[in-house]
Design an enzyme around this catalytic site. Structure first.
Site, mmCIF file in Angstrom:
data_model
loop_
_atom_site.group_PDB
_atom_site.id
_atom_site.type_symbol
_atom_site.label_atom_id
_atom_site.label_comp_id
_atom_site.label_asym_id
_atom_site.label_seq_id
_atom_site.Cartn_x
_atom_site.Cartn_y
_atom_site.Cartn_z
ATOM 1 N N CYS A 128 34.121 41.549 43.597
ATOM 2 C CA CYS A 128 34.016 40.398 44.491
ATOM 3 C C CYS A 128 35.205 39.463 44.256
ATOM 4 O O CYS A 128 35.769 39.408 43.168
ATOM 5 C CB CYS A 128 32.710 39.654 44.227
ATOM 6 N N ASP A 147 35.074 36.422 43.982
ATOM 7 C CA ASP A 147 34.609 35.242 43.239
ATOM 8 C C ASP A 147 35.543 34.926 42.054
ATOM 9 O O ASP A 147 35.852 35.815 41.262
ATOM 10 C CB ASP A 147 33.179 35.504 42.736
ATOM 11 N N ARG A 154 34.993 33.535 39.381
ATOM 12 C CA ARG A 154 34.389 33.615 38.048
ATOM 13 C C ARG A 154 34.295 35.043 37.514
ATOM 14 O O ARG A 154 33.773 35.266 36.419
ATOM 15 C CB ARG A 154 32.986 32.990 38.083
ATOM 16 N N HIS A 189 27.807 40.980 41.269
ATOM 17 C CA HIS A 189 27.543 39.979 40.231
ATOM 18 C C HIS A 189 26.410 39.045 40.619
ATOM 19 O O HIS A 189 26.049 38.936 41.791
ATOM 20 C CB HIS A 189 28.824 39.189 39.926
ATOM 21 N N CYS A 237 26.216 35.503 43.424
ATOM 22 C CA CYS A 237 27.242 35.880 44.407
ATOM 23 C C CYS A 237 26.979 35.139 45.730
ATOM 24 O O CYS A 237 25.901 35.270 46.314
ATOM 25 C CB CYS A 237 27.227 37.389 44.639
#
Ligand SMILES: [Zn+2]
Length: 211
Positions: free
Chosen positions: A46, A48, A50, A102, A105
């Site tokens: 992803c 993302d 993080r 994750h 998400c």
């Protein structure tokens, strides 16, 4: 790290620190990297911020070939992911392909409902929302939306792997040299990866229960 008002100043300064530290540790590090790459793993994850794969897996530059998008979604008609897969599998000859979802998400969370996110995001997330529809009964039994989003992330990883198995380069590599496909979930709140399934050279480890 000093604080910077401008985010670009922050990353340029951060890069200077990185380059200096890396060279101090290994004067040949960048010389070696400039010779070429031979990553063993293609990571599909992803976007993302993080879940930076090289950091969370304690890897080094050169170890992971990477494709990231919203909710690590593998669309059969997406030439972007297909070209990354073809290059990684047929040319770089990676040994493993990983699809990593994750917790927390935003894409999986958005797929819990049908809010209008704009035409591009609506289109992109459509298959993930279809997963929600297809697994309505199972998802409704879960205690809360956090648990439902994690389950959607798991099912989305599984679906991504199923789509990847149809990619010609992957089919060939699985037959020719035992390329294997692996599903993972990264727990943002704990910083830990969890293995969902393996397909290809190894049989399923039993942790995955497709339905
Ligand atoms: Zn995400």
């Amino acid at each position: 790290m000093a604080s910077y008002q401008d985010a670009i100043d922050r990353i340029v300064a951060g890069n200077r620190v990185y380059a200096q530290k890396t060279t101090e540790k290994d004067p040949n590090a960048f010389v070696e990297l400039s010779k070429g790459q031979a990553p063993e793993i293609l990571w599909i994850g992803c976007a993302d911020s993080r879940v930076p794969e090289t950091t969370v897996c304690d890897c080094q530059p050169g170890e992971l070939f990477v494709h990231r998008n919203i909710a690590n979604t593998v669309h059969a008609d997406d030439i972007n992911v297909a070209s990354v897969v073809e290059y990684a599998v047929a040319h770089l000859k990676v040994k493993k392909v990983v699809v990593c979802g994750h917790t927390k998400c935003g894409g999986a969370n958005a797929a819990l409902g049908d809010a209008d996110l704009g035409v591009t995001l609506n289109t992109w997330l459509h298959p993930v929302r279809e997963i929600r529809r297809k697994n309505k009964t199972e998802l409704e039994k879960l205690p809360d939306d956090d648990a439902r989003a994690v389950r959607i992330a798991e099912l989305n990883v599984h679906q991504g792997i199923e789509v990847l198995k149809q990619h010609p380069a992957i089919k060939k590599a699985m037959n020719d040299h035992g390329l294997s496909l692996h599903g993972l979930i990264y727990d943002i709140g704990r910083g830990q990866l969890r293995l969902l399934e393996e397909a290809g050279a190894k049989k399923s480890n039993g942790l995955w229960s497709p339905n």
